[in-house]
Every structure is written in C-alpha cells, then in structure tokens.
Design a protein around this motif. Structure first.
Motif, PDB file in Angstrom:
ATOM      1  N   THR A 135      35.347  49.711  40.580  1.00  0.00           N
ATOM      2  CA  THR A 135      34.778  48.421  39.498  1.00  0.00           C
ATOM      3  C   THR A 135      34.168  47.787  41.039  1.00  0.00           C
ATOM      4  O   THR A 135      33.244  47.305  40.270  1.00  0.00           O
ATOM      5  N   GLN A 136      34.393  47.770  42.366  1.00  0.00           N
ATOM      6  CA  GLN A 136      34.713  46.703  42.729  1.00  0.00           C
ATOM      7  C   GLN A 136      33.256  46.718  43.442  1.00  0.00           C
ATOM      8  O   GLN A 136      32.743  45.937  44.088  1.00  0.00           O
ATOM      9  N   GLN A 163      39.702  51.394  41.063  1.00  0.00           N
ATOM     10  CA  GLN A 163      39.592  50.778  41.511  1.00  0.00           C
ATOM     11  C   GLN A 163      38.472  49.916  41.679  1.00  0.00           C
ATOM     12  O   GLN A 163      37.704  49.122  41.928  1.00  0.00           O
ATOM     13  N   GLN A 213      35.042  49.428  32.115  1.00  0.00           N
ATOM     14  CA  GLN A 213      35.547  50.150  32.807  1.00  0.00           C
ATOM     15  C   GLN A 213      37.147  50.186  32.528  1.00  0.00           C
ATOM     16  O   GLN A 213      37.576  49.479  31.856  1.00  0.00           O
ATOM     17  N   TYR A 241      38.520  46.644  32.793  1.00  0.00           N
ATOM     18  CA  TYR A 241      38.019  45.896  33.747  1.00  0.00           C
ATOM     19  C   TYR A 241      36.607  45.386  32.810  1.00  0.00           C
ATOM     20  O   TYR A 241      36.102  46.233  31.933  1.00  0.00           O
ATOM     21  N   ASP A 242      36.515  44.352  32.449  1.00  0.00           N
ATOM     22  CA  ASP A 242      35.954  43.648  31.599  1.00  0.00           C
ATOM     23  C   ASP A 242      34.905  42.698  32.295  1.00  0.00           C
ATOM     24  O   ASP A 242      35.289  41.844  33.239  1.00  0.00           O
ATOM     25  N   VAL A 243      33.258  43.351  33.215  1.00  0.00           N
ATOM     26  CA  VAL A 243      32.045  42.849  33.966  1.00  0.00           C
ATOM     27  C   VAL A 243      31.296  42.272  33.720  1.00  0.00           C
ATOM     28  O   VAL A 243      30.520  43.172  32.698  1.00  0.00           O
ATOM     29  N   ILE A 277      34.705  40.078  37.216  1.00  0.00           N
ATOM     30  CA  ILE A 277      35.291  40.965  36.407  1.00  0.00           C
ATOM     31  C   ILE A 277      36.751  40.602  36.256  1.00  0.00           C
ATOM     32  O   ILE A 277      37.777  40.026  37.026  1.00  0.00           O
ATOM     33  N   GLU A 278      37.144  40.771  35.070  1.00  0.00           N
ATOM     34  CA  GLU A 278      38.280  40.110  34.110  1.00  0.00           C
ATOM     35  C   GLU A 278      38.811  41.747  33.770  1.00  0.00           C
ATOM     36  O   GLU A 278      38.722  42.897  33.349  1.00  0.00           O
ATOM     37  N   MET A 279      40.005  41.587  34.305  1.00  0.00           N
ATOM     38  CA  MET A 279      41.010  43.005  35.011  1.00  0.00           C
ATOM     39  C   MET A 279      42.289  42.380  33.643  1.00  0.00           C
ATOM     40  O   MET A 279      42.996  41.188  33.864  1.00  0.00           O
ATOM     41  N   GLN A 280      42.547  43.202  32.827  1.00  0.00           N
ATOM     42  CA  GLN A 280      43.845  43.137  31.508  1.00  0.00           C
ATOM     43  C   GLN A 280      44.780  44.793  32.054  1.00  0.00           C
ATOM     44  O   GLN A 280      44.028  45.546  30.761  1.00  0.00           O
ATOM     45  N   MET A 301      44.450  50.296  33.607  1.00  0.00           N
ATOM     46  CA  MET A 301      44.069  48.606  33.713  1.00  0.00           C
ATOM     47  C   MET A 301      42.556  48.794  32.813  1.00  0.00           C
ATOM     48  O   MET A 301      41.797  49.633  32.788  1.00  0.00           O
TER      49      MET A 301
END
Length: 184
Positions: A96-97, A93, A134, A123-125, A106-109, A121
């Motif tokens: 990604t941050q 996490q 990621q 991650y679409d950045v 940053i979209e978390m799915q 999870m």
C-alpha cells in the motif's frame, strides 16, 4: 444622422465542458461458497476466477472481475504457518505504501469482527495511484487474505471516482461478510 443597428440575436456563449456520467446497477449480493478457505457476499455483477493450485502451495489466487467498471480485485489467500503472519502483514502494508508516491492521501480503516475472528485493515488511497482500494484480513492463526483493486485504464482519480465509490462499498461488504472455514 446616426443610424444604430441592433441585433435580435443573443451573443454566442461557449458551452461548458461536459462530464461523463457513470451509473452502475444497484448492488445485489449472494453468498459465495466455492472456496475451501472462506465464504463471503459477492455482488452478482462481478465474476470470480480462482486459480487451480496444481503444486498444492499454501498461496491461492482469486480475482473478482467487475466488467462494467473495467476493474479487477486481485486477492491472495495464504494458509498460515506459525511464523508467516508478521511477514505477510508487513508485505501488505508495504504494498500500500508504494502507492504513496502518486497518492494524495492514504486513509487506513481498521476492521475487527470478534465473533467471526476476522481482523484487518482497509486502505482508501485518494489521488492518481494505481490501486485506490486495498485490504487485508486474517484470523491471526490459520488464514490471511489480501486484496488490491486495479482499473484497466490510466489512473485519473476524478474520472473513476464514481466507480471507486461503487466498489468501495463492495469491498467493505466483502470484508464484513467474510467467514473462515475451519482449518483441517
């Protein structure tokens, strides 16, 4: 007498800027079963390179190289011990941050496959971040896998968006098809 001259030619207008059109072959998948911890569907247009683990640590590297997109998905697999999961989740996490400085969003799915015990999870950045996609997945007991996509070029989101779109579907297929092998 006034003489008017008229030209038959049209006025010169500058041409609009042209944009590079990127197109990639249709994705075709085969089961990749050359790993001792998990299997997944691999796009035939990417090459897989796995590290040889000489010191027998619980951490293993695997890279999925996409030559047409000039990109690499760097994956790290860890065989879990009882207290590793929390620190691995926090590390994934935080990684990604770190891209939030350059990212627009940053979209978390969240991902969950109860049948195959794959939870994680995606991650679409968006924006000019170094790693636009990621993920991490785990079964919470034995396995943890994380991945980050990087391009071998300066991040310019608008220019590489077609490649990101293509690879986003590949990474989702990777996660959705992933199955853990039994822990021995």
């Amino acid at each position: 007498m006034l003489v008017l001259t008229q030209s038959c030619e049209e006025a010169a207008v500058p041409k609009p800027k042209g944009y590079l059109r990127l197109s990639f072959p249709d994705s075709r998948y085969l089961l990749f079963d050359q790993n001792d911890a998990f299997t997944f569907d691999k796009n035939i247009w990417c090459d897989v390179y796995q590290s040889v683990n000489k010191d027998m640590t619980r951490r293993k590297q695997m890279n999925l190289v996409y030559p047409k997109q000039n990109a690499v998905l760097y994956c790290t697999y860890v065989s879990l011990k009882s207290n590793d999961l929390e620190s691995l989740l926090l590390d994934a996490q935080n990684r990604t941050q770190k891209h939030a400085i350059k990212a627009d969003a940053i979209e978390m799915q969240p991902y969950q496959d109860v049948v195959n015990k794959v939870y994680g999870m995606f991650y679409d950045v968006t924006g000019n971040a170094a790693s636009p996609l990621q993920f991490y997945v785990t079964d919470s007991i034995n396995h943890f896998l994380s991945g980050a996509l990087y391009f071998s070029s300066q991040p310019n989101y608008d220019s590489i968006l077609p490649a990101i779109d293509y690879l986003r579907s590949d990474l989702r297929r990777f996660m959705e098809s992933l199955q853990w092998k039994s822990q021995e």
